[in-house]
Scaffold this motif. Structure first.
Motif, PDB file in Angstrom:
ATOM      1  N   GLY A  17       0.755  -1.124  -0.052  1.00 41.52           N
ATOM      2  CA  GLY A  17       0.064   0.178  -0.012  1.00 41.52           C
ATOM      3  C   GLY A  17       0.921   1.210  -0.154  1.00 41.52           C
ATOM      4  N   ALA A  18       1.850   1.142   0.730  1.00 47.58           N
ATOM      5  CA  ALA A  18       2.852   2.426   0.819  1.00 47.58           C
ATOM      6  C   ALA A  18       3.461   2.446  -0.649  1.00 47.58           C
ATOM      7  CB  ALA A  18       3.788   2.141   1.876  1.00 47.58           C
ATOM      8  N   LEU A  19       3.997   1.633  -1.275  1.00 47.32           N
ATOM      9  CA  LEU A  19       4.685   1.494  -2.561  1.00 47.32           C
ATOM     10  C   LEU A  19       3.478   2.167  -3.451  1.00 47.32           C
ATOM     11  CD1 LEU A  19       6.661  -1.876  -2.483  1.00 47.32           C
ATOM     12  CD2 LEU A  19       7.679   0.439  -2.431  1.00 47.32           C
ATOM     13  N   GLY A  20       2.498   1.567  -3.381  1.00 48.74           N
ATOM     14  CA  GLY A  20       1.352   2.029  -4.279  1.00 48.74           C
ATOM     15  C   GLY A  20       1.149   3.406  -3.993  1.00 48.74           C
ATOM     16  N   ALA A  21       1.242   4.152  -2.878  1.00 49.28           N
ATOM     17  CA  ALA A  21       0.763   5.500  -2.601  1.00 49.28           C
ATOM     18  C   ALA A  21       1.831   6.258  -3.255  1.00 49.28           C
ATOM     19  CB  ALA A  21       0.597   5.653  -1.098  1.00 49.28           C
ATOM     20  N   ILE A  22       3.187   5.680  -3.101  1.00 50.25           N
ATOM     21  CA  ILE A  22       4.263   6.470  -3.485  1.00 50.25           C
ATOM     22  C   ILE A  22       4.293   6.640  -5.056  1.00 50.25           C
ATOM     23  CG2 ILE A  22       6.663   6.559  -3.845  1.00 50.25           C
ATOM     24  CD1 ILE A  22       6.961   5.413  -0.855  1.00 50.25           C
ATOM     25  N   PHE A  23       3.994   5.424  -5.853  1.00 47.86           N
ATOM     26  CA  PHE A  23       3.835   5.419  -7.076  1.00 47.86           C
ATOM     27  C   PHE A  23       2.611   5.910  -7.639  1.00 47.86           C
ATOM     28  CE2 PHE A  23       2.685   3.399 -11.217  1.00 47.86           C
ATOM     29  CZ  PHE A  23       4.035   3.163 -12.069  1.00 47.86           C
ATOM     30  N   PHE A  24       1.327   5.879  -7.430  1.00 47.68           N
ATOM     31  CA  PHE A  24       0.353   6.545  -7.903  1.00 47.68           C
ATOM     32  C   PHE A  24       0.248   7.920  -7.491  1.00 47.68           C
ATOM     33  CE2 PHE A  24      -0.823   2.000  -8.220  1.00 47.68           C
ATOM     34  CZ  PHE A  24      -0.709   2.018  -9.681  1.00 47.68           C
ATOM     35  N   GLY A  25       0.545   8.269  -6.311  1.00 43.19           N
ATOM     36  CA  GLY A  25       0.753   9.646  -5.843  1.00 43.19           C
ATOM     37  C   GLY A  25       1.906  10.416  -6.831  1.00 43.19           C
ATOM     38  N   GLY A  26       3.092   9.772  -6.825  1.00 45.85           N
ATOM     39  CA  GLY A  26       3.989  10.328  -7.654  1.00 45.85           C
ATOM     40  C   GLY A  26       3.472  10.704  -9.226  1.00 45.85           C
ATOM     41  N   LEU A  27       2.699   9.506  -9.381  1.00 45.09           N
ATOM     42  CA  LEU A  27       2.241   9.852 -11.005  1.00 45.09           C
ATOM     43  C   LEU A  27       1.227  11.073 -11.057  1.00 45.09           C
ATOM     44  CD1 LEU A  27       1.973   8.634 -13.788  1.00 45.09           C
ATOM     45  CD2 LEU A  27       0.131   7.227 -12.875  1.00 45.09           C
ATOM     46  N   TRP A  28       0.423  11.151  -9.978  1.00 44.47           N
ATOM     47  CA  TRP A  28      -0.607  12.309 -10.161  1.00 44.47           C
ATOM     48  C   TRP A  28       0.262  13.562  -9.936  1.00 44.47           C
ATOM     49  CZ3 TRP A  28      -1.547  15.743  -5.702  1.00 44.47           C
ATOM     50  CH2 TRP A  28      -2.536  16.558  -6.123  1.00 44.47           C
ATOM     51  N   TRP A  29       1.167  13.643  -9.100  1.00 46.51           N
ATOM     52  CA  TRP A  29       1.866  14.852  -8.915  1.00 46.51           C
ATOM     53  C   TRP A  29       2.900  15.120 -10.210  1.00 46.51           C
ATOM     54  CZ3 TRP A  29       7.384  15.746  -8.937  1.00 46.51           C
ATOM     55  CH2 TRP A  29       7.653  17.030  -8.537  1.00 46.51           C
ATOM     56  N   THR A  30       3.244  14.082 -10.956  1.00 50.19           N
ATOM     57  CA  THR A  30       4.196  14.248 -12.060  1.00 50.19           C
ATOM     58  C   THR A  30       3.274  14.802 -13.244  1.00 50.19           C
ATOM     59  OG1 THR A  30       5.533  12.357 -11.630  1.00 50.19           O
ATOM     60  CG2 THR A  30       5.327  13.039 -13.951  1.00 50.19           C
ATOM     61  N   VAL A  31       2.032  14.278 -13.326  1.00 50.33           N
ATOM     62  CA  VAL A  31       1.092  14.789 -14.305  1.00 50.33           C
ATOM     63  C   VAL A  31       0.732  16.325 -14.149  1.00 50.33           C
ATOM     64  CG1 VAL A  31      -1.196  14.775 -15.397  1.00 50.33           C
ATOM     65  CG2 VAL A  31       0.167  12.741 -15.126  1.00 50.33           C
ATOM     66  N   ARG A  32       0.401  16.843 -12.914  1.00 51.66           N
ATOM     67  CA  ARG A  32       0.160  17.976 -12.596  1.00 51.66           C
ATOM     68  C   ARG A  32       1.590  19.055 -12.914  1.00 51.66           C
ATOM     69  NH1 ARG A  32      -4.051  19.334  -9.359  1.00 51.66           N
ATOM     70  NH2 ARG A  32      -2.885  20.897  -8.518  1.00 51.66           N
ATOM     71  N   LYS A  33       2.769  18.589 -12.411  1.00 54.01           N
ATOM     72  CA  LYS A  33       3.846  19.348 -12.655  1.00 54.01           C
ATOM     73  C   LYS A  33       4.395  19.441 -14.114  1.00 54.01           C
ATOM     74  CE  LYS A  33       7.454  21.176 -10.704  1.00 54.01           C
ATOM     75  NZ  LYS A  33       7.484  22.209  -9.641  1.00 54.01           N
ATOM     76  N   SER A  34       4.087  18.376 -14.945  1.00 56.15           N
ATOM     77  CA  SER A  34       4.366  18.308 -16.390  1.00 56.15           C
ATOM     78  C   SER A  34       3.500  19.334 -17.141  1.00 56.15           C
ATOM     79  CB  SER A  34       4.372  16.983 -17.052  1.00 56.15           C
ATOM     80  OG  SER A  34       2.922  16.668 -16.937  1.00 56.15           O
ATOM     81  N   LEU A  35       2.362  19.635 -16.541  1.00 60.31           N
ATOM     82  CA  LEU A  35       1.241  20.421 -17.409  1.00 60.31           C
ATOM     83  C   LEU A  35       1.886  21.963 -17.286  1.00 60.31           C
ATOM     84  CD1 LEU A  35      -2.000  19.041 -16.180  1.00 60.31           C
ATOM     85  CD2 LEU A  35      -0.962  18.727 -18.539  1.00 60.31           C
ATOM     86  N   PHE A  77      -0.751  -2.765  -3.232  1.00 57.80           N
ATOM     87  CA  PHE A  77      -0.304  -1.710  -4.199  1.00 57.80           C
ATOM     88  C   PHE A  77      -1.608  -1.522  -5.076  1.00 57.80           C
ATOM     89  CE2 PHE A  77       1.272  -1.002  -8.719  1.00 57.80           C
ATOM     90  CZ  PHE A  77       2.287   0.076  -8.180  1.00 57.80           C
ATOM     91  N   VAL A  78      -2.375  -2.372  -5.497  1.00 60.83           N
ATOM     92  CA  VAL A  78      -3.754  -2.538  -6.218  1.00 60.83           C
ATOM     93  C   VAL A  78      -4.619  -1.478  -5.297  1.00 60.83           C
ATOM     94  CG1 VAL A  78      -5.600  -3.607  -7.298  1.00 60.83           C
ATOM     95  CG2 VAL A  78      -3.442  -4.332  -7.639  1.00 60.83           C
ATOM     96  N   MET A  79      -4.940  -2.024  -4.111  1.00 57.17           N
ATOM     97  CA  MET A  79      -5.773  -1.132  -2.985  1.00 57.17           C
ATOM     98  C   MET A  79      -5.286   0.300  -3.013  1.00 57.17           C
ATOM     99  SD  MET A  79      -6.767  -3.886  -0.288  1.00 57.17           S
ATOM    100  CE  MET A  79      -5.334  -4.444   0.261  1.00 57.17           C
ATOM    101  N   ALA A  80      -4.030   0.558  -3.008  1.00 57.33           N
ATOM    102  CA  ALA A  80      -3.544   1.946  -2.842  1.00 57.33           C
ATOM    103  C   ALA A  80      -4.029   2.903  -4.140  1.00 57.33           C
ATOM    104  CB  ALA A  80      -2.014   1.813  -2.868  1.00 57.33           C
ATOM    105  N   ARG A  81      -3.830   2.211  -5.297  1.00 55.65           N
ATOM    106  CA  ARG A  81      -4.114   2.684  -6.530  1.00 55.65           C
ATOM    107  C   ARG A  81      -5.620   3.190  -6.694  1.00 55.65           C
ATOM    108  NH1 ARG A  81      -7.104   0.939 -11.038  1.00 55.65           N
ATOM    109  NH2 ARG A  81      -6.490   2.130 -13.079  1.00 55.65           N
ATOM    110  N   GLN A  82      -6.620   2.112  -6.022  1.00 57.64           N
ATOM    111  CA  GLN A  82      -7.958   2.671  -5.941  1.00 57.64           C
ATOM    112  C   GLN A  82      -8.143   3.939  -4.942  1.00 57.64           C
ATOM    113  OE1 GLN A  82     -10.147   1.180  -7.613  1.00 57.64           O
ATOM    114  NE2 GLN A  82      -8.665  -0.081  -8.814  1.00 57.64           N
TER     115      GLN A  82
END
Length: 106
Positions: A17-35, A77-82
């Motif tokens: 769950g922690a790895l998923g939060a880092i991965f998908f939270g980082g993806l969200w942050w990256t998309v916002r930053k890249s815009l 990891f999958v639960m963190a994605r949700q």
């Protein structure tokens, strides 16, 4: 499965769950930053390498060669994605979703 393995599986799920939060939270942050970035491709590529590297190393360490711990880590990891997907929705989309859920309630 013995009682001694249960805490290890629970911890593996929490670590996933922690790895998923880092991965998908980082993806969200990256998309916002890249815009708003002048170099969005660099942000996306660097983020991908960092997130994948951390995730793969985390799965390797957590599993310790045991497929059950690897599977528990993947479940977390999958639960963190949700969770991250639900938390990072725009406010109006969350409101519409809760309205739909309220209409389905008995």
């Amino acid at each position: 499965m013995t009682m001694n393995e249960t805490p290890a599986l629970v911890l593996a799920c929490i670590a996933g769950g922690a790895l998923g939060a880092i991965f998908f939270g980082g993806l969200w942050w990256t998309v916002r930053k890249s815009l708003v970035s002048s170099r969005p491709a660099l942000w996306v590529f660097a983020s991908l390498l960092l997130r994948m590297g951390l995730t793969m190393a985390g799965f390797y360490v957590v599993s310790g060669g045991d497929w059950r711990r690897l599977l528990a880590c993947l479940a977390g990891f999958v639960m963190a994605r949700q969770v991250v997907t639900r938390l990072t929705r725009p406010l109006d989309a969350r409101q519409a979703l809760s309205d739909q859920e309220a209409r389905r309630a008995p």
